[in-house]
Design a protein around this motif. Structure first.
Motif, mmCIF file in Angstrom:
data_model
loop_
_atom_site.group_PDB
_atom_site.id
_atom_site.type_symbol
_atom_site.label_atom_id
_atom_site.label_comp_id
_atom_site.label_asym_id
_atom_site.label_seq_id
_atom_site.Cartn_x
_atom_site.Cartn_y
_atom_site.Cartn_z
ATOM 1 N N ALA A 1 -13.348 0.946 -14.529
ATOM 2 C CA ALA A 1 -11.904 1.100 -14.799
ATOM 3 C C ALA A 1 -11.268 2.100 -13.842
ATOM 4 C CB ALA A 1 -11.686 1.536 -16.239
ATOM 5 N N LEU A 2 -11.894 2.346 -12.703
ATOM 6 C CA LEU A 2 -11.369 3.301 -11.727
ATOM 7 C C LEU A 2 -9.939 2.944 -11.330
ATOM 8 C CD1 LEU A 2 -12.104 5.665 -9.687
ATOM 9 C CD2 LEU A 2 -12.592 3.828 -8.052
ATOM 10 N N LYS A 3 -9.055 3.927 -11.345
ATOM 11 C CA LYS A 3 -7.665 3.715 -10.942
ATOM 12 C C LYS A 3 -7.521 4.018 -9.457
ATOM 13 C CE LYS A 3 -5.800 4.941 -15.504
ATOM 14 N NZ LYS A 3 -7.096 5.233 -16.150
ATOM 15 N N LEU A 4 -6.659 3.249 -8.783
ATOM 16 C CA LEU A 4 -6.471 3.399 -7.335
ATOM 17 C C LEU A 4 -4.992 3.536 -7.023
ATOM 18 C CD1 LEU A 4 -7.556 3.322 -4.412
ATOM 19 C CD2 LEU A 4 -7.357 0.823 -4.509
ATOM 20 N N LEU A 5 -4.632 4.643 -6.358
ATOM 21 C CA LEU A 5 -3.243 4.899 -5.964
ATOM 22 C C LEU A 5 -3.190 5.118 -4.458
ATOM 23 C CD1 LEU A 5 -0.246 5.604 -6.749
ATOM 24 C CD2 LEU A 5 -0.990 8.001 -6.772
ATOM 25 N N GLY A 6 -2.271 4.445 -3.793
ATOM 26 C CA GLY A 6 -2.078 4.630 -2.361
ATOM 27 C C GLY A 6 -0.717 5.227 -2.068
ATOM 28 N N LEU A 7 -0.643 6.045 -1.030
ATOM 29 C CA LEU A 7 0.637 6.579 -0.549
ATOM 30 C C LEU A 7 0.765 6.267 0.930
ATOM 31 C CD1 LEU A 7 -0.537 8.921 -2.756
ATOM 32 C CD2 LEU A 7 1.756 9.797 -2.309
ATOM 33 N N THR A 8 1.945 5.842 1.332
ATOM 34 C CA THR A 8 2.177 5.497 2.732
ATOM 35 C C THR A 8 3.672 5.509 3.030
ATOM 36 O OG1 THR A 8 1.794 3.823 4.457
ATOM 37 C CG2 THR A 8 2.272 3.013 2.246
ATOM 38 N N ALA A 9 3.985 5.651 4.299
ATOM 39 C CA ALA A 9 5.368 5.493 4.739
ATOM 40 C C ALA A 9 5.623 4.079 5.218
ATOM 41 C CB ALA A 9 5.681 6.488 5.862
ATOM 42 N N SER B 1 -4.155 -1.433 -9.330
ATOM 43 C CA SER B 1 -3.865 -0.550 -8.202
ATOM 44 C C SER B 1 -2.369 -0.478 -7.921
ATOM 45 C CB SER B 1 -4.616 -1.028 -6.962
ATOM 46 O OG SER B 1 -4.284 -2.374 -6.663
ATOM 47 N N ALA B 2 -1.948 0.664 -7.372
ATOM 48 C CA ALA B 2 -0.518 0.907 -7.163
ATOM 49 C C ALA B 2 -0.282 1.641 -5.849
ATOM 50 C CB ALA B 2 0.052 1.708 -8.329
ATOM 51 N N VAL B 3 0.957 1.492 -5.333
ATOM 52 C CA VAL B 3 1.363 2.123 -4.080
ATOM 53 C C VAL B 3 2.674 2.868 -4.282
ATOM 54 C CG1 VAL B 3 2.158 1.701 -1.712
ATOM 55 C CG2 VAL B 3 0.243 0.408 -2.612
ATOM 56 N N ILE B 4 2.768 4.059 -3.676
ATOM 57 C CA ILE B 4 4.020 4.809 -3.587
ATOM 58 C C ILE B 4 4.423 4.838 -2.118
ATOM 59 C CG2 ILE B 4 5.066 7.096 -3.762
ATOM 60 C CD1 ILE B 4 3.287 7.614 -6.181
ATOM 61 N N VAL B 5 5.675 4.485 -1.808
ATOM 62 C CA VAL B 5 6.160 4.449 -0.428
ATOM 63 C C VAL B 5 7.156 5.581 -0.218
ATOM 64 C CG1 VAL B 5 7.288 3.065 1.353
ATOM 65 C CG2 VAL B 5 5.846 1.947 -0.366
ATOM 66 N N LEU B 6 6.754 6.554 0.611
ATOM 67 C CA LEU B 6 7.609 7.691 0.945
ATOM 68 C C LEU B 6 7.632 7.851 2.451
ATOM 69 C CD1 LEU B 6 6.432 10.338 -1.700
ATOM 70 C CD2 LEU B 6 8.560 9.037 -1.732
ATOM 71 N N PRO B 7 8.799 8.020 3.066
ATOM 72 C CA PRO B 7 8.883 8.152 4.524
ATOM 73 C C PRO B 7 8.126 9.372 5.036
ATOM 74 C CG PRO B 7 11.052 7.734 3.572
ATOM 75 C CD PRO B 7 10.132 8.039 2.436
ATOM 76 N N ASP C 1 -4.284 8.570 0.969
ATOM 77 C CA ASP C 1 -3.122 8.876 1.797
ATOM 78 C C ASP C 1 -3.173 8.014 3.055
ATOM 79 O OD1 ASP C 1 -0.837 10.057 2.699
ATOM 80 O OD2 ASP C 1 -1.727 12.009 3.134
ATOM 81 N N GLU C 2 -2.015 7.565 3.541
ATOM 82 C CA GLU C 2 -1.935 6.604 4.649
ATOM 83 C C GLU C 2 -2.694 5.323 4.286
ATOM 84 O OE1 GLU C 2 0.014 7.170 7.096
ATOM 85 O OE2 GLU C 2 0.381 9.300 6.785
ATOM 86 N N CYS C 3 -2.390 4.793 3.111
ATOM 87 C CA CYS C 3 -3.179 3.697 2.544
ATOM 88 C C CYS C 3 -2.961 2.363 3.251
ATOM 89 C CB CYS C 3 -2.895 3.549 1.061
ATOM 90 S SG CYS C 3 -1.206 3.015 0.674
ATOM 91 N N HIS C 4 -1.998 2.281 4.182
ATOM 92 C CA HIS C 4 -1.836 1.040 4.940
ATOM 93 C C HIS C 4 -3.034 0.789 5.854
ATOM 94 C CE1 HIS C 4 -0.170 4.266 7.455
ATOM 95 N NE2 HIS C 4 -0.600 3.563 8.489
ATOM 96 N N ARG C 5 -3.884 1.780 6.001
ATOM 97 C CA ARG C 5 -5.069 1.635 6.831
ATOM 98 C C ARG C 5 -6.234 0.992 6.085
ATOM 99 N NH1 ARG C 5 -4.471 4.611 11.544
ATOM 100 N NH2 ARG C 5 -6.695 4.364 11.946
ATOM 101 N N VAL C 6 -6.072 0.778 4.787
ATOM 102 C CA VAL C 6 -7.147 0.180 3.986
ATOM 103 C C VAL C 6 -7.216 -1.313 4.264
ATOM 104 C CG1 VAL C 6 -8.051 -0.214 1.670
ATOM 105 C CG2 VAL C 6 -6.865 1.924 2.199
ATOM 106 N N SER C 7 -8.369 -1.772 4.698
ATOM 107 C CA SER C 7 -8.574 -3.186 5.002
ATOM 108 C C SER C 7 -9.100 -3.911 3.773
ATOM 109 C CB SER C 7 -9.570 -3.321 6.161
ATOM 110 O OG SER C 7 -9.986 -4.656 6.314
#
Length: 578
Positions: free
Chosen positions: A144-152, A27-33, A118-124
């Motif tokens: 093998a499901l891929k997981l991508l999160g985006l958050t500021a 799993s991966a995260v992209i951080v964009l304001p 989107d707004e993946c900081h809400r994932v518990s």
């Protein structure tokens, strides 16, 4: 099909995602304001996808917004959202709200290759949470499901960072990471510097403000409404004065958003604002009425928009150039989301005034995140790892010259190896296994090396308190002295009580015991081994004293049996006694 014209950083975020998932499925995260255009990044990734993908978020406004960016390319996608009255499930790309999907997972029995949140900081991390239940269901069809999160804001209140490894070469000190990697991050300051966001002018109200410091709150940042209202009743004149100041500041402003602490508070605020220019939205507002008021605000027919916890994400009104925060929060994520409502570009808008009337005290550009702040007089400090040399940032205390005198870091955040891929194993704070002497995390229940059950510090203290021949000293400091060529260590409490023990450092066995007990001290170059009493005396002021010392009576003398370092249980430390 219309091509997506991406900004440079958006293209870099897409390329980082493609590169990452070509190499592994972690799993991966992209951080964009906020305001950086995450929906465009999502749209481009969806356009490039060859298999089925699912885009999830928590509010219908974001579902609609993300879908609109994708549809603007002339592409078709499904929407699964009760709030938008659509339940499409057969498209290659589906935009869905987590609340709607969680109750209808059977509608998604096909194989998905990628989930974007989107707004993946809400994932518990709670396995019973809606996000985790949906992910578990989808992985049953594709392990093998891929997981991508985006958050500021890549952190959760009380838990710290939501990812473990950073692409810049370090690991995060976090209690529970939902994601494994951060693969791209764009600083807010860079986005402003390059002209993509409006510069904020942040002001902490010096005179007219509330004192919410005595409020109690849980880990979810939920303040008791009755307690908030009781406190606010003490400030009727303050609320009126604040509103008068907001109106005065808003004379040359285009749009004002006011964040209230409770519905009762919001209604009071509304009563002090120009009636024909202000409106109030809460969670109880009728959907049609809410949409009508938001549309009037966006068209600048209404100048003041008061809300209670409903417009922090998914709301886009670029003309907003004054944010007034009249509610308390312990969450830096929420604070950044609130401030982000005013940073979008708009014709004639030169800056956004952000006034904090609740003394929340966050720095918008350098938020203090990670582990919870251990005490009010702590601050972020830089601590170099004595093994790998990585410059860690921990909570700590400094002296008058700015030198670090104490920090609360647990484990080095650096990566080692060639190339650096493995976390450095150096622990600043640890629990030692009595069986094999291995260092474990201070919260560990079993030894990571030999799997023996580690005795809880509170259990040790409770057991010692029940013994007649045991003595417990809450250690406030220690002194070293020479006694017949032996090193004598004396532990002191704040009431003058002492316990002592001696080490013959001319003996190899005694050296090993001493260094095992006092192996952590400040050394900017490396961790040295003490081999003599004179050497120990030279570094005495650098050695860390235990929080508790437990001794058992042997004949007429006290023999020390346990030394508890980095204690964090229910029994107070000596330096916390007032």
């Amino acid at each position: 099909m219309q091509p997506i014209i991406l900004r440079n950083y958006q293209r870099q975020a897409v390329e980082a995602t493609l590169s990452h998932f070509r190499q592994n499925t972690e799993s991966a995260v992209i951080v964009l304001p906020t305001g950086a255009g995450k929906s465009l990044v999502i749209a481009e990734l969806a356009r490039l996808a060859r298999q089925r993908i699912l885009v999830l978020t928590h509010v219908r406004e974001l579902v609609e917004q993300n879908h609109a960016k994708y549809a603007a390319l002339g592409l078709q996608a499904g929407i699964f959202s009760a709030g938008l009255q659509r339940r499409d499930s057969q498209h290659q790309v589906t935009f869905a709200s987590i609340q709607s999907l969680a109750g209808h997972t059977k509608s998604f029995s096909e194989t998905f290759s990628l989930v974007i949140i989107d707004e993946c900081h809400r994932v518990s991390t709670d396995e019973n949470s809606q996000y985790q239940q949906v992910l578990t269901h989808l992985r049953q069809h594709n392990p093998a499901l891929k997981l991508l999160g985006l958050t500021a804001t890549p952190y959760r209140l009380g838990e710290g960072w939501i990812y473990r490894r950073d692409y810049r070469g370090f690991v995060r000190d976090t209690l529970s990471a939902t994601f494994e990697h951060c693969i791209y991050e764009l600083p807010l300051s860079q986005l402003i510097r390059e002209g993509y966001l409006t510069p904020p002018v942040c002001i902490d109200a010096a005179t007219r403000h509330y004192d919410f410091s005595q409020l109690s709150s849980d880990r979810a940042d939920n303040y008791d409404t009755d307690e908030v209202n009781r406190l606010l009743h003490k400030y009727p004149r303050v609320t009126q004065a604040i509103c008068e100041e907001i109106v005065e500041q808003a004379v040359k402003r285009k749009g004002v958003m006011i964040f209230a602490a409770s519905i009762e508070h919001a209604e009071e605020i509304l009563s002090y604002l120009p009636q024909k220019q202000a409106c109030l939205i809460t969670g109880n507002t009728d959907t049609a009425e809410r949409d009508q008021m938001l549309q009037a605000f966006k068209q600048q027919q209404i100048k003041y928009l008061v809300n209670v916890s409903v417009l922090t994400t998914g709301f886009d009104a670029p003309h907003v150039d004054l944010i007034a925060i009249l509610r308390p929060t312990r969450s830096v994520s929420l604070y950044q989301q609130i401030a982000g409502r005013g940073l979008r570009l708009f014709p004639g808008k030169s800056d956004c005034l952000i006034i904090d009337y609740a003394a929340n005290g966050f720095n918008l550009f350098s938020p203090e995140v990670g582990s919870p702040r251990p005490a009010a007089n702590t601050e972020p400090v830089q601590v170099f790892c004595p093994e790998c040399g990585f410059a860690n940032t921990f909570w700590g205390r400094t002296d008058d010259q700015g030198q670090v005198v104490e920090h609360f870091g647990r484990c080095c955040q650096g990566l080692v190896g060639d190339p650096p891929v493995e976390p450095c194993r150096f622990r600043f704070r640890f629990r030692e296994c009595p069986q094999c002497n291995a260092e474990n995390d201070i919260a560990a229940r079993r030894c990571e090396q030999c799997n023996v059950l580690l005795i809880d510090h509170d259990d040790l203290l409770k057991r010692a308190l029940s013994l007649k021949d045991a003595k417990i000293l809450r250690c406030a400091g220690m002194t070293f002295s020479l006694q017949d060529k032996r090193l004598r260590v004396t532990y002191h409490d704040e009431e003058g009580e002492t316990l002592s023990e001696s080490f013959d450092l001319s003996q190899a066995a005694q050296q090993r015991v001493f260094n095992r007990v006092f192996r952590r001290w400040h050394d900017e170059t490396k961790q040295s081994r003490i081999r003599s009493a004179p050497q120990a005396l030279k570094v005495a002021d650098q050695l860390k004293h235990p929080d508790f010392v437990i001794a058992r009576q042997r004949n007429q003398h006290w023999s020390i049996s346990e030394r508890l370092f980095d204690y964090s249980g229910k029994y107070r430390k000596a330096h916390e006694l007032y």
